[in-house]
Design a protein around this motif. Structure first.
Motif, short mmCIF file in Angstrom:
data_model
loop_
_atom_site.label_atom_id
_atom_site.label_comp_id
_atom_site.label_asym_id
_atom_site.label_seq_id
_atom_site.Cartn_x
_atom_site.Cartn_y
_atom_site.Cartn_z
N PHE A 1 66.45 -83.23 -19.68
CA PHE A 1 67.74 -82.59 -19.33
C PHE A 1 68.89 -83.26 -20.08
CE2 PHE A 1 71.50 -82.15 -16.67
CZ PHE A 1 71.53 -80.79 -16.45
N VAL A 2 68.92 -84.59 -20.06
CA VAL A 2 69.99 -85.32 -20.74
C VAL A 2 69.96 -85.05 -22.24
CG1 VAL A 2 70.84 -87.63 -21.32
CG2 VAL A 2 70.13 -87.12 -18.98
N ALA A 3 68.72 -84.96 -22.79
CA ALA A 3 68.60 -84.69 -24.23
C ALA A 3 69.20 -83.33 -24.59
CB ALA A 3 67.14 -84.76 -24.64
N VAL A 4 68.93 -82.32 -23.77
CA VAL A 4 69.48 -80.99 -24.05
C VAL A 4 71.01 -81.00 -23.93
CG1 VAL A 4 69.56 -78.60 -23.24
CG2 VAL A 4 67.38 -79.81 -23.35
N VAL A 5 71.51 -81.69 -22.90
CA VAL A 5 72.98 -81.79 -22.74
C VAL A 5 73.60 -82.41 -23.98
CG1 VAL A 5 74.84 -82.86 -21.43
CG2 VAL A 5 72.88 -81.86 -20.23
N TYR B 1 76.21 -77.40 -17.95
CA TYR B 1 75.91 -76.11 -17.32
C TYR B 1 74.87 -75.35 -18.15
CZ TYR B 1 76.67 -71.17 -16.20
OH TYR B 1 76.49 -69.85 -15.90
N TYR B 2 75.03 -75.36 -19.47
CA TYR B 2 74.10 -74.64 -20.34
C TYR B 2 72.69 -75.23 -20.25
CZ TYR B 2 71.91 -72.85 -24.58
OH TYR B 2 71.04 -72.25 -25.46
N ALA B 3 72.61 -76.56 -20.20
CA ALA B 3 71.30 -77.21 -20.09
C ALA B 3 70.62 -76.84 -18.78
CB ALA B 3 71.45 -78.72 -20.21
N ALA B 4 71.38 -76.80 -17.69
CA ALA B 4 70.80 -76.48 -16.38
C ALA B 4 70.28 -75.05 -16.34
CB ALA B 4 71.84 -76.70 -15.28
N THR B 5 71.09 -74.11 -16.84
CA THR B 5 70.66 -72.70 -16.80
C THR B 5 69.55 -72.42 -17.81
OG1 THR B 5 72.46 -72.15 -18.36
CG2 THR B 5 72.91 -71.91 -15.99
N THR B 6 69.55 -73.14 -18.91
CA THR B 6 68.52 -72.90 -19.92
C THR B 6 67.17 -73.45 -19.48
OG1 THR B 6 70.14 -72.96 -21.71
CG2 THR B 6 67.85 -73.34 -22.31
N LEU B 7 67.13 -74.71 -19.02
CA LEU B 7 65.86 -75.32 -18.62
C LEU B 7 65.27 -74.65 -17.40
CD1 LEU B 7 66.57 -79.13 -19.19
CD2 LEU B 7 65.26 -77.56 -20.63
N LEU C 1 56.16 -79.49 -16.90
CA LEU C 1 56.29 -80.70 -16.10
C LEU C 1 56.44 -80.36 -14.62
CD1 LEU C 1 56.59 -83.84 -16.38
CD2 LEU C 1 59.05 -83.46 -16.35
N LEU C 2 57.27 -79.37 -14.30
CA LEU C 2 57.46 -78.97 -12.91
C LEU C 2 56.18 -78.40 -12.31
CD1 LEU C 2 61.00 -77.27 -13.02
CD2 LEU C 2 60.42 -79.55 -12.18
N ILE C 3 55.50 -77.55 -13.07
CA ILE C 3 54.30 -76.90 -12.55
C ILE C 3 53.17 -77.90 -12.33
CG2 ILE C 3 52.50 -75.21 -13.08
CD1 ILE C 3 54.66 -73.60 -14.57
N THR C 4 52.94 -78.76 -13.34
CA THR C 4 51.83 -79.72 -13.23
C THR C 4 52.09 -80.75 -12.14
OG1 THR C 4 52.83 -81.06 -15.00
CG2 THR C 4 51.12 -79.48 -15.63
N THR C 5 53.37 -81.13 -11.95
CA THR C 5 53.68 -82.07 -10.88
C THR C 5 53.38 -81.47 -9.51
OG1 THR C 5 55.41 -83.13 -12.19
CG2 THR C 5 55.50 -83.44 -9.82
N THR C 6 53.78 -80.23 -9.32
CA THR C 6 53.50 -79.55 -8.05
C THR C 6 51.99 -79.43 -7.82
OG1 THR C 6 55.55 -78.28 -8.26
CG2 THR C 6 53.89 -77.47 -6.71
N MET C 7 51.27 -79.04 -8.86
CA MET C 7 49.82 -78.89 -8.74
C MET C 7 49.15 -80.22 -8.44
SD MET C 7 49.11 -75.71 -9.03
CE MET C 7 47.35 -75.78 -9.34
N GLU C 8 49.65 -81.30 -9.07
CA GLU C 8 49.01 -82.60 -8.86
C GLU C 8 49.24 -83.10 -7.44
OE1 GLU C 8 49.24 -87.14 -10.66
OE2 GLU C 8 49.68 -85.42 -11.95
N LEU D 1 61.75 -77.89 -25.49
CA LEU D 1 62.09 -78.74 -24.35
C LEU D 1 62.09 -77.93 -23.06
CD1 LEU D 1 64.96 -81.00 -25.79
CD2 LEU D 1 62.63 -81.68 -25.21
N ARG D 2 62.52 -76.68 -23.12
CA ARG D 2 62.51 -75.82 -21.95
C ARG D 2 61.07 -75.61 -21.47
NH1 ARG D 2 64.09 -71.04 -24.05
NH2 ARG D 2 66.28 -71.62 -23.91
#
Length: 364
Positions: A40-44, A71-77, A110-117, A103-104
């Motif tokens: 997120f920080v990298a995209v910002v 704002y753009y990084a949050a809506t994009t990711l 990352l979100l999906i695999t974390t939830t699954m794990e 990165l998106r």
């Protein structure tokens, strides 16, 4: 105690927790959260550095501030982009296609695999506990994992007991952490409750060691264990000698009075420092001398206890203990077991080195 703490203790009562062989999933979760924050920080920063190549449709001047980049990084990711901030130059579009879009995708994975794990870990933990329950029998249950409980476990392990055949029952979080650090399974809860002991598999346990710091708790735990498992060998600790008979009446096979034992050792050390050091040596595992019990060898049948290579101090015959000088055990017989003193470097439960290939003299 607050209502919330009471509720938490109620939920934790009787919970089985097996030691983890790998890092906790929460450690992996924290690591992934940090990776997500880094993306997120990298995209910002990328958008803010290239802000001249972006255009804000809601800003008359079309400029992009740091807040706009955030704002753009949050809506994009999160793939919820509204199009109000968009790349306007070829360089910004190229950066968006080659860097921001991968990165998106990485962020979503990352979100999906974390939830699954996390979900998979919960299912795996349930499966491990179910499998553990299925195979747990003839094990040792240790009630209380304080100083006495840990010493008892160390002695069991040093005498050949398998680590995965020991179950700890203790209500405290500190005991849970200590036992898991030692690779032991833990049932969190009060050992005076039948449901907690049931979760520890007391009904199929071979031995139960009760070492809490309260004699009344030890008496009640002993009584409950004996009701659940009439055949278990129960060893209980008593702080005061006057409570020892009550524990035996409750079903304990053996009661160790800690205060009397410590007081006697202190008295011996005061009268004879040498004798005190010998007694301390016998009580300390891994150094100097050890007290152990072993079977009688075939070539030892018919001999006197004083004639053996080991220093025999007692003989167990027909479930009774005789001193080595008792006339009943002047000659050793098949089925006898020996209580010996030997060097700590030798396996305490095995025959002496050089006799391992000989047969034990069991009753025919």
């Amino acid at each position: 105690m607050s209502d919330e703490e009471s509720a938490q203790r109620g939920r934790a009562r009787g919970r089985v927790a097996l030691p983890e062989r790998y890092r906790s999933p929460w450690w992996h979760l924290a690591r992934r959260v940090l990776v997500g924050v880094a993306i997120f920080v990298a995209v910002v920063l990328l958008v803010y550095i290239q802000r001249d190549g972006y255009q804000d449709a809601n800003d008359p001047a079309g400029t992009v501030s740091f807040l706009d980049s955030f704002y753009y990084a949050a809506t994009t990711l999160s793939t919820t982009g509204f199009g109000d901030i968009a790349p306007a130059t070829d360089a910004a579009r190229l950066l968006n296609a080659l860097v921001v879009t991968p990165l998106r995708i990485a962020f979503l994975i990352l979100l999906i695999t974390t939830t699954m794990e996390v979900l998979a870990f919960r299912r795996r933990d349930v499966f491990r506990i179910a499998r553990w329950r299925k195979h747990m029998s003839n094990h040792v249950v240790v009630v209380g994992y304080g100083t006495k409980g840990r010493s008892a476990v160390e002695t069991l392990l040093s005498n050949g007991q398998e680590r995965d055949r020991i179950v700890i029952v203790d209500p405290s979080t500190a005991a849970l952490q200590d036992a898991h650090a030692d690779g032991l399974a833990v049932v969190t809860g009060d050992a005076t409750r039948r449901d907690v002991l049931h979760r520890a598999g007391v009904e199929t346990a071979d031995q139960v060691i009760i070492t809490t710091d309260r004699d009344d708790s030890n008496v009640l735990a002993t009584l409950t264990v004996r009701q659940l498992n009439p055949g278990a060998w129960i060893v209980a600790a008593a702080r005061e000698q006057e409570n020892a008979p009550l524990m035996k009446q409750s079903g304990a096979n053996s009661v160790i009075t800690s205060s009397d034992a410590v007081g006697r050792l202190l008295g011996l050390s005061s009268m004879s420092p040498t004798l005190g050091s010998v007694m301390e040596d016998l009580l300390t595992y891994g150094e100097g001398l050890e007290v152990a019990e072993r079977g009688l060898l075939v070539n030892e049948v018919g001999k006197q206890p004083q004639q053996l290579a080991d220093q025999v101090i007692a003989v167990v015959r027909d479930e009774k203990v005789f001193r080595y000088f008792d006339p009943v055990v002047t000659q050793l017989a098949r089925g006898d077991r020996l209580v010996v003193v030997r060097p700590a470097k030798e396996l305490p439960w095995a025959p002496r080195p050089g006799t391992h290939d000989e047969d034990l003299a069991y009753d025919s």
